[in-house]
Design a protein around this motif. Structure first.
Motif, PDB file in Angstrom:
ATOM      1  N   CYS A 167       0.839  -1.206   0.000  1.00 19.56           N
ATOM      2  CA  CYS A 167       0.000   0.000   0.000  1.00 19.56           C
ATOM      3  C   CYS A 167       0.870   1.251   0.000  1.00 19.56           C
ATOM      4  O   CYS A 167       1.824   1.349   0.759  1.00 19.56           O
ATOM      5  CB  CYS A 167      -0.906  -0.033   1.224  1.00 19.56           C
ATOM      6  SG  CYS A 167      -1.874   1.456   1.433  1.00 19.56           S
ATOM      7  N   CYS A 170      -2.324   6.050  -0.837  1.00 16.90           N
ATOM      8  CA  CYS A 170      -2.776   7.100  -1.743  1.00 16.90           C
ATOM      9  C   CYS A 170      -4.227   7.485  -1.474  1.00 16.90           C
ATOM     10  O   CYS A 170      -4.721   8.464  -2.001  1.00 16.90           O
ATOM     11  CB  CYS A 170      -2.639   6.645  -3.189  1.00 16.90           C
ATOM     12  SG  CYS A 170      -3.737   5.273  -3.592  1.00 16.90           S
ATOM     13  N   CYS A 173      -8.578   4.028  -2.480  1.00 13.49           N
ATOM     14  CA  CYS A 173      -9.583   3.054  -2.029  1.00 13.49           C
ATOM     15  C   CYS A 173     -10.599   3.715  -1.105  1.00 13.49           C
ATOM     16  O   CYS A 173     -11.807   3.480  -1.221  1.00 13.49           O
ATOM     17  CB  CYS A 173      -8.912   1.887  -1.313  1.00 13.49           C
ATOM     18  SG  CYS A 173      -7.858   2.397   0.056  1.00 13.49           S
TER      19      CYS A 173
END
Ligand code: SF4
Ligand code: SF4
Ligand code: SF4
Ligand code: FES
Length: 945
Positions: A167, A170, A173
């Motif tokens: 991950c 950012c 999601c």
């Protein structure tokens, strides 16, 4: 490797139409005001590196990779969050910018394992792309990914894995869950290098509020969120654009395939119905298509108590044709019939009704839409002139007031629900009319302005009361109604509805809805200015289903809410092709395009095209077929893709009727419950195994494209064609496109539809003809299809199904997100992780006085039958009303429902059954008794459910 081409422009399109001209890298570029520099550059062909931006989400500006230089401005602004201005001069690529971007990527890479070659995202990872674009091969910042390491992977969701190590925080999601799906299940916990994605209250995904729509997986630029199927099967090698085989939203999906195996289903960003979104069913629950339970060989047997005998296609089809001809010879031509499926394509449905009318020579054809939306067809045809919804889904984005009646979009039509929720978060008002507190009533950032929690069976009293408020408080749009509708029926209706018996105060005792709330809702709806009504089976599946549809149309006409975007009357269709199966002439009284079989000119057209004499009298509806079977005059039935025994009301009656027939032919993917009573089983083909079209709830015709060969060798349309030939009727098509050509020749609303045009435009909303060559997103613009809109008097008549001292509760039924219809497909997927049984929801007051607590087994008894379920004690219910779903054959909920039906269409009254609920101390004994009763009627040759 197959390259995913999302053509991601970085930020969403601007709403403005005002042009702005700027200069990017020395060239003039003109874009709408409000466009980001990133998008303007992309439109001009210059890709600025990015990580946190994607054009499905609002710009966020966190990764700092997309820096640009702007003449006259200090620093390096982020191009994703900076809007263009007239005359602006932008440089997107310079050595300084590249140096800065390399530094950013190195920082990300320092925190990320560098094992791309073994990563499932290899080849379509945006961090990998950015590093390659900027020539970054390693990092000067040597954490080696240490900050993200150490968290266990979250593999709790059956379909995707969250790997925190991969991950880059950012937040795409998180924003996808908020903005696209509207569930707000994700957050970023912590700060700086310690920050990470968390589901709900730091829970595993499966236990969190996540509804597994996959929007976060779709948005993730790395492999942090990845489909398990992709990890297991590896990267796909090709993609086929097709249409979801589940609900009536009709999402466009890309089936990404490796060899002959579907690796994953990706929502199509160009899909007009879904714009790059999907739900857990379409996105993930496709495994049923390759399930071991699929029947791969045709089977026949003499009696339903005999074991099945596998045979070849030729023998099965020849045997069926011979049986049907034998029955017709003995009992007459009308002793047989056929059922079309709302799960099959338009072309297949058209062929089945053609086979029945032309090859069997009877109009005994009906469709499973009989039991869901037939009142919609009847009610809207009579009032507005066309048997279909009036709007495109996108219309909701222009609605100021949305009324949802008898529908539960977040469960039944999830992708439309996401769009609706977006509009509600923007400020549109919501009115919900439903006996149950559905999710929409109160969900993150949304609260209904009014929830009319009516008693089941009193819809018409509520719609009349709303109309009464509109008319008596001077809120009707007389100018619109007088100009666009029949003046006499409008005035009659106004006098009728103004009567005090329809007032909220008078109807309160019937409906249980406080009068003041009805008045508030009526005023909100009338004030609009754009008010839209969306409804579902909670409207149609009543003894007054058609009356209610007419009442809705009356209200919309009286307030001028038809004929433009943002308004309208929109039925939310349950199965993928309910609209299409109705359009294709599946009803016994209508040819395709809703033209009556008694109309000589229409019949003559079909007789000439099909080279056969056609019957002019309407045939039998499904309930009439059952009645006729029991009285001995109906003996043979060809059922394509429909499980009567589980889906139709009063199961015992259905079983008795099927058992009385001499030749029942079932064509399906699996040995469904109805197959227990069949003499011939013809293996069906899933939506992945054939070409064709589906028509969704917006009248949108979309292509279904073959992804793999039919598992049993023949697609459904080929089987019907061969059966017609075996019956001695010539039927020859080389491809479903030829069937569509015939549909277009014979159906005015489909006149302009071709596969070539569908490929070119992506999809088409009918009517599509010379007047509207590219289709019709909004109906009744300027005029109603029937000319003047017609008002009908909608007197409320109480259903005969009412609570009594013996059956004091009212049972109503519905769906859950994770299962679909009778569950044949979704029960064969990992969706069982969320819902593996039907449960009975009961209000705490009703539970307490019966000694029932959460999780108890309860017996549910009506005058038709009884069943046993596990209870959920829930304040979603109103006292006196209980609720369940009908996805699992074990619970056999339709044993309990009655044969009451709509006065106009015979659509069953699923939504109101008087029942008693008792706590069951020994569920095994109850289940054993119920199972024994059922199996006494079941064929011993079938495996038990
Ligand atoms: S799958 Fe859908 S609901 Fe679940 S976290 Fe992702 S975006 Fe949210
Ligand atoms: S999981 Fe993916 S989308 Fe979410 S923050 Fe991490 S990298 Fe970004
Ligand atoms: S909303 Fe309906 S059509 Fe769209 S993916 Fe889900 S089930 Fe399929
Ligand atoms: S892409 Fe612009 S800041 Fe991330």
């Amino acid at each position: 490797m197959y390259a995913i081409d999302h053509n991601d422009l970085g930020t969403p399109a601007a709403a403005s139409l005002e042009p702005v001209t700027l200069e990017i890298d020395g060239s003039p570029v003109t874009v709408p005001a409000g466009t980001s520099i990133m998008r303007a550059a992309a439109l001009a062909g210059s890709r600025i590196p990015k990580l946190c931006a994607t054009d499905t989400l609002k710009a966020f500006g966190s990764c700092r990779l997309c820096l640009v230089e702007i003449e006259g401005r200090r620093g390096f602004p982020a191009s994703c969050t900076t809007e263009v201005t007239a005359g602006m001069k932008v440089r997107t690529h310079s050595s300084r910018l590249q140096q800065l971007r390399r530094g950013v990527v190195e920082l990300y890479v320092s925190d990320h394992p560098l094992d791309c070659a073994t990563c499932p995202a290899d080849g379509h990872c945006e961090l990998q792309d950015a590093a390659a674009q900027l020539g970054v091969k390693g990092s000067r910042y040597a954490s080696g990914g240490a900050t993200q390491r150490g968290f266990a992977k979250d593999a709790s969701n059956p379909y995707f894995v969250f790997d925190s190590d991969l991950c880059i925080v950012c937040s795409r999601c998180v924003r996808a869950c908020d903005e696209v799906q509207g569930t707000f299940a994700l957050t970023i916990e912590g700060r700086g290098f310690g920050s990470r994605v968390s589901a709900s209250q730091h829970q595993p995904f499966l236990e969190s509020e996540c509804v597994s729509c996959g929007a976060c997986v779709e948005a993730c630029p790395t492999a942090a969120l990845t489909e398990k199927s992709q990890i297991a099967l590896g990267a796909p090698t090709r993609a086929v654009t097709t249409t979801c085989g589940y609900c009536g939203v009709g999402c466009s999906l890309k089936a990404e395939v490796k060899d002959a195996t579907v690796v994953r289903m990706v929502p199509n960003r160009a899909g007009t119905a879904n714009r790059g979104h999907a739900c857990v069913k379409g996105r993930f629950a496709f495994g049923y298509a390759a399930h071991a339970d699929r029947v791969r060989r045709p089977m026949i047997r003499k009696r339903i108590t005999d074991p099945w005998r596998e045979v070849g296609w030729e023998e099965a089809i020849g045997h069926t044709a011979a049986e049907f001809r034998r029955i017709q010879k003995k009992y007459g031509p009308d002793a047989v019939g056929g059922i079309t499926s709302s799960r099959c394509t338009n072309e297949e449905t058209f062929l089945v009704q053609k086979l029945v009318r032309a090859a069997l020579g009877t109009n005994n054809v009906d469709t499973c839409a009989r039991v869901c939306h037939s009142p919609t067809g009847y009610g809207l045809k009579h009032t507005l002139g066309e048997s279909a919804g009036t709007q495109a889904f996108t219309s909701v984005m222009k609605a100021d007031v949305v009324v949802v009646i008898g529908a539960n979009p977040t469960d039944g039509h999830p992708v439309f629900a996401s769009q609706l929720k977006r509009r509600l978060r923007q400020g549109a008002k919501l009115i919900v009319v439903d006996p149950r507190v559905i999710d929409l009533v109160r969900t993150p950032h949304i609260e209904a302005a009014a929830h009319l929690q009516l008693r089941p069976g009193t819809n018409v009293a509520v719609i009349n009361a709303l109309a009464h408020v509109v008319v008596t408080e001077g809120l009707a749009n007389d100018a619109y109604a007088e100009a666009r509708c029949e003046q006499d029926t409008y005035r009659n209706w106004k006098a009728f509805i103004a009567d005090a018996r329809h007032s909220p105060e008078a109807t309160q005792a019937i409906t249980g809805v406080p009068a003041a709330l009805v008045r508030t809702a009526g005023r909100i709806y009338a004030a609009g200015p754009n008010s839209a009504i969306y409804y579902g089976l909670g409207v149609t599946e009543h003894s007054q289903g058609t009356t209610m549809v007419m009442g809705i149309a009356n209200l919309a006409m009286a307030t001028g809410n038809l004929g433009r975007e943002g308004v309208g009357v929109s039925p939310l269709r349950g199965q993928n092709n309910v609209q299409g199966s109705c359009d294709m002439g599946s009803f016994p009284h209508e040819f395709s395009g809703y033209r009556h079989v008694s109309d000589d000119a229409t019949r003559g057209l079909f007789e000439a095209a099909w080279n056969v004499k056609l019957a002019s009298e309407p045939g039998l509806r499904i309930p009439n077929m059952f009645e006729a079977a029991l009285d001995g005059s109906f003996r043979g039935l060809y059922i394509q893709g429909e499980d009567f025994v589980q889906s139709d009301p009063n199961t015992n009656h259905v079983i008795a009727a099927l058992s009385a027939m001499e030749c029942v032919v079932v064509q399906d993917l699996f040995l469904i419950e109805t197959a227990r009573y069949a003499h011939v089983f013809l293996p069906g083909s899933s939506f992945l195994e054939k070409d064709g079209t589906f028509t969704n709830a917006e009248r949108r015709i979309s292509r279904v494209r073959k992804v793999m060969e039919p598992i049993a060798g023949l697609a459904d349309w080929e089987v019907t064609m061969q059966l017609a030939q075996a019956l001695g009727y010539p039927m020859h098509y080389a491809h479903p496109s030829e069937i569509m050509d015939e549909i277009a020749r014979l159906t005015p609303t489909f006149r302009g539809v071709t596969y070539e045009k569908l490929d070119r435009l992506g999809s088409i909303q009918w009517p599509c003809n010379d007047a509207a060559p590219d289709g019709t997103p909004t109906m009744h613009v300027g005029n109603f299809v029937r000319g003047k809109g017609r008002f009908y008097l909608t007197e409320y008549v109480a259903t005969s199904e009412r609570s009594t001292s013996r059956f004091p509760l009212l049972l109503t039924t519905g769906r859950v997100l994770f299962q679909y219809n009778v569950g044949t497909q979704t029960r064969r997927t990992a969706n069982l992780a969320w819902q593996a049984e039907d449960r009975l929801e009961i209000h705490p007051d009703d539970a307490e006085c019966r000694g029932i607590v959460d999780g108890d087994w309860v017996g549910v008894t009506s005058r038709s039958g009884d069943t046993v379920l596990r209870a959920i004690v829930s304040r979603r219910m109103t006292p006196g009303v209980v609720y369940t779903t009908f996805h699992f054959p074990e619970s056999g909920v339709n044993v309990v429902t009655t044969e009451n039906s709509d006065w106009a269409t015979n659509c069953p009254e699923y939504k109101v059954t008087a029942v008693e609920v008792v706590k069951v101390e020994q569920p095994e004994a109850w289940q054993a008794r119920i199972r024994a009763e059922r199996s006494a009627r079941f064929s011993p040759a079938m495996p038990s459910a």
